[in-house]
Design an enzyme around this catalytic site. Structure first.
Site, PDB file in Angstrom:
ATOM      1  N   CYS A   1      44.638  35.608  33.874  1.00 48.46           N
ATOM      2  CA  CYS A   1      44.922  36.307  32.669  1.00 48.46           C
ATOM      3  C   CYS A   1      46.259  36.152  32.027  1.00 48.46           C
ATOM      4  CB  CYS A   1      44.901  37.828  32.865  1.00 48.46           C
ATOM      5  SG  CYS A   1      43.347  38.396  33.684  1.00 48.46           S
TER       6      CYS A   1
ATOM      7  N   ARG B   1      42.166  38.993  29.034  1.00 47.48           N
ATOM      8  CA  ARG B   1      41.314  38.920  30.383  1.00 47.48           C
ATOM      9  C   ARG B   1      40.569  37.577  30.690  1.00 47.48           C
ATOM     10  NH1 ARG B   1      36.835  42.711  33.419  1.00 47.48           N
ATOM     11  NH2 ARG B   1      37.286  42.092  35.451  1.00 47.48           N
TER      12      ARG B   1
ATOM     13  N   SER C   1      37.734  37.043  33.378  1.00 47.99           N
ATOM     14  CA  SER C   1      36.931  37.771  34.473  1.00 47.99           C
ATOM     15  C   SER C   1      36.512  37.008  35.834  1.00 47.99           C
ATOM     16  CB  SER C   1      35.850  38.542  33.778  1.00 47.99           C
ATOM     17  OG  SER C   1      36.224  39.373  32.547  1.00 47.99           O
ATOM     18  N   ILE C   2      36.954  37.295  36.637  1.00 47.59           N
ATOM     19  CA  ILE C   2      36.918  36.747  37.795  1.00 47.59           C
ATOM     20  C   ILE C   2      36.188  37.786  38.808  1.00 47.59           C
ATOM     21  CG2 ILE C   2      37.908  35.314  39.900  1.00 47.59           C
ATOM     22  CD1 ILE C   2      37.916  34.009  37.147  1.00 47.59           C
ATOM     23  N   ILE C   3      36.833  38.656  39.166  1.00 52.21           N
ATOM     24  CA  ILE C   3      36.616  39.758  40.208  1.00 52.21           C
ATOM     25  C   ILE C   3      35.982  41.097  39.275  1.00 52.21           C
ATOM     26  CG2 ILE C   3      37.142  41.335  42.005  1.00 52.21           C
ATOM     27  CD1 ILE C   3      37.064  38.341  42.838  1.00 52.21           C
TER      28      ILE C   3
ATOM     29  N   GLY D   1      46.660  37.248  37.776  1.00 52.46           N
ATOM     30  CA  GLY D   1      46.412  36.510  38.910  1.00 52.46           C
ATOM     31  C   GLY D   1      45.219  37.167  40.060  1.00 52.46           C
TER      32      GLY D   1
ATOM     33  N   ASP E   1      40.511  44.143  42.142  1.00 48.46           N
ATOM     34  CA  ASP E   1      42.025  44.273  42.888  1.00 48.46           C
ATOM     35  C   ASP E   1      43.045  44.843  42.068  1.00 48.46           C
ATOM     36  OD1 ASP E   1      41.865  42.185  40.924  1.00 48.46           O
ATOM     37  OD2 ASP E   1      42.729  40.661  42.278  1.00 48.46           O
TER      38      ASP E   1
ATOM     39  N   GLY F   1      44.449  21.308  46.110  1.00 47.24           N
ATOM     40  CA  GLY F   1      45.366  21.041  47.377  1.00 47.24           C
ATOM     41  C   GLY F   1      46.820  21.012  47.398  1.00 47.24           C
TER      42      GLY F   1
END
Length: 630
Positions: free
Chosen positions: A2, A50, A52-54, A76, A100, A364
């Site tokens: 975000c 936002r 949106s991930i979770i 985050g 979260d 990575g």
């Protein structure tokens, strides 16, 4: 992932105009295309964008605590939020969402500023505590997520995820810090201890800031550091097993997502290791993506395809031309501050490709810094051994004198650049490593500056804070101190800035499992021989991954994203190079010797010298200055 922004009055808690917060977040729409929100109260305003991930359907922000006594804006991911949620619930906390963000609020109300020590993840957030009327700002341990802030003339403090957000505030001064230009010409980026604009600050990685009304702006407080001072003992096999456990834990914790997830796959050791562990942990085919170049010397796509076949990934590759110079303006605009790491272009390209099929991508990044994977680590180790045979009192005059008169050989591999090696050996370990990491050494920078800039800069040199960081580093050896500086200086300033801006430019969340702080802490305790052995960097990491990856991936020469900028400035960007000397933006500030810049460009275009990286730096600086004036 975000974007956040806000205002907090350090003196009188004046009303905050919601429209002002809206303008700040509107300057960063790419960071949050899925929603936005603003909350204000006397003396404070918070804004959020936002991605949106979770808990995609829930967890809108700004978010209030369950009892309404705290407000949060957060950028985050917290990877251990479910474990924390269970712990806090057992202690009486109530939750109304599945994400979260609410866990951070409950952690704040339970543990106060110490809550950050419980959070595992990447984050930059602001919490306004209603009863105490205090504002708490925090940034993750390694600096994956950015946070800028600046005190303003009306007694308020503005903060935002990007400098763009601050620039949207009419009271922000746009005065360029001359010391930031010195830093930028040295490193190719503006390090986190400074900002391009005077009066603007970056909250350092692993730090918090607690603000109160009627109190002056305090200094950020550290809550985490990494130490290279201890050494693990025991059998190599046991350390290998512990490393594998930490790698699996780091990767699997970052695979939690309510939206499509994948990985960048270059075919190098680090991204291949991440993909191998993702494939092991997933019942579905891992989505991977890579880009290749139409120039064979730059192309790694065959290695990426080899790994994709080995682990049965759903792989997407795309070949691009390295001649992406037409996107220079667009690239420069992503960073706000001047940023000269040319690998930002291909990084942006692979982010664009990834975003076509996923919203989250694992990378990575971080293993080279933690496990001594750069060639410069090998050189530093060898040069420190050489320094130990000859006292500084003899080395300085003897080798420094030879280095001063030795001809410069930009075209040669570093081991054959006797001038660079002699000058490095003539100085201290810290000065030698600073020279290895810098783009322009001090004797060359000074030839570019005008007398006015030399006056403004005074006694300051960009290497000073870097060398001091190395001297004060908790470590036993020159290699320890070099890696510490990589993690604390180079990583947040260059690598993580590059990944954050290029990924967020396309609204993609990039996650770095190899920067899990527990993994970093473990790597820092490894004996030198398990990091660097017989010239082979990342030795224990490679040995651990032998059960997954073939030797031609593990032990082939390291190759990064490279763009042919020197060729560009002798071809399609030749006129841009010539224009640098007469640039309106650079001329306006009067800090450079325009005749010297023109001579530099002509020598490069004619092929007499290789000044490609310097010209790229100057071009990016010119564009950054020009945008501030627009």
């Amino acid at each position: 992932m975000c974007g956040i922004a806000g205002l907090y009055h350090l003196t009188t808690p004046k009303p905050v105009d919601p429209a002002r917060i809206e303008r700040m977040i509107a300057a960063m729409p790419h960071r949050g295309p899925d929603g936005q929100g603003v909350w204000t109260a006397p003396g404070v305003g918070l804004g959020h964008l936002r991605l949106s991930i979770i808990d995609v359907a829930g967890s809108p922000q700004p978010m209030a605590a369950s009892d309404g006594k705290a407000m949060l804006v957060f950028n985050g991911e917290i990877y251990n939020f479910r474990e924390l949620r269970a712990e806090l619930k057992g202690q009486g906390a109530q939750f109304h969402t599945d994400g979260d963000s609410e866990v951070i609020l409950a952690a704040w109300q339970r543990w106060g500023p110490d809550c950050v020590t419980r959070l595992h993840g990447m984050f930059a957030f602001a919490i306004y505590d209603v009863p105490s009327r205090k504002l708490f700002l925090a940034r993750d341990r390694l600096g994956v997520k950015p946070l800028f802030y600046a005190p303003l003339s009306d007694g308020s403090l503005a903060f935002a995820s990007e400098l763009k957000g601050l620039l949207a505030h009419p009271l922000l001064r746009r005065d360029i810090d001359p010391l930031a230009v010195e830093d930028y010409l040295t490193w190719g980026y503006v390090p986190d201890h400074r900002s391009f604009l005077a009066g603007v600050h970056k909250l350092p990685a692993g730090h918090t800031l607690l603000l109160s009304h009627d109190h002056p702006l305090p200094a950020p407080q550290p809550y985490w550091d990494v130490s290279f001072a201890e050494r693990r003992t025991g059998r190599t096999a046991d350390l290998e097993a512990e490393l594998l456990h930490l790698l699996r834990q780091a990767v699997t914790s970052r695979m939690v997502s309510d939206v499509p997830l994948g990985a960048f796959l270059s075919g190098g050791v680090d991204s291949s290791a991440v993909v191998a562990l993702m494939a092991e942990a997933s019942g579905d085919r891992v989505k991977t993506c890579s880009i290749g170049f139409d120039v064979g010397a730059l192309d790694e796509s065959a290695y990426a395809q080899q790994i994709a076949r080995k682990f049965g990934t759903d792989h997407r590759g795309r070949q691009v031309s390295p001649d992406d110079f037409e996107h220079v303006d667009e690239l420069a605009a992503m960073f706000d501050e001047p940023f000269a790491d040319a690998s930002a272009l291909p990084t942006w390209r692979v982010c664009q490709l990834a975003r076509e099929s996923v919203t989250v991508a694992l990378s990575g990044d971080g293993a080279d810094e933690a496990f001594a994977g750069y060639r410069r680590h090998k050189f530093q180790f060898g040069e420190d051994r050489a320094r130990s045979f000859l006292p500084q009192a003899l080395r300085g005059p003897l080798l420094g004198g030879l280095g001063a008169v030795y001809p410069k050989a930009d075209w040669a591999p570093r081991p054959l650049r006797a001038k660079t090696t002699l000058l490095s050996l003539a100085g201290t370990s810290e000065a030698g490593y600073a020279r290895a990491l810098s783009i322009l050494p001090p004797e060359l920078r000074d030839t570019l500056y005008s007398p006015e800039f030399i006056r403004l800069r005074g006694d300051y040199r960009a290497e000073q804070p870097f060398e001091e960081m190395m001297r004060q580093a908790p470590g036993r050896s020159g290699l320890d101190r070099a890696q510490y500086a990589d993690l604390k200086f180079w990583l947040p300033g260059d690598i993580l800035t590059k990944v954050d801006r290029t990924s967020m430019a396309v609204s993609l969340e990039a996650r770095e499992p190899l920067l899990d702080h527990r993994l970093i802490e473990f790597a820092a305790t490894l004996p030198e021989a398990l990091r660097l052995r017989r010239g082979e960097g990342k030795w224990l990491l490679k040995k651990t991954m032998q059960r997954y990856l073939p030797d031609e991936i593990l032990y082939r020469p390291k190759q990064g994203f490279v763009m042919p900028i020197s060729q560009w400035f002798r071809g399609p960007l030749a006129e841009s190079a010539r224009a640098i000397g007469s640039s309106a933006a650079l001329s306006r500030i009067g800090w450079f010797d325009s005749k010297r810049l023109s001579a530099l460009a002509e020598a490069h275009i004619a092929g007499h010298s290789d000044h490609g990286r310097v010209l790229w730096q100057l071009l990016m600086l010119d564009k950054a200055i020009g945008r501030l004036a627009s």
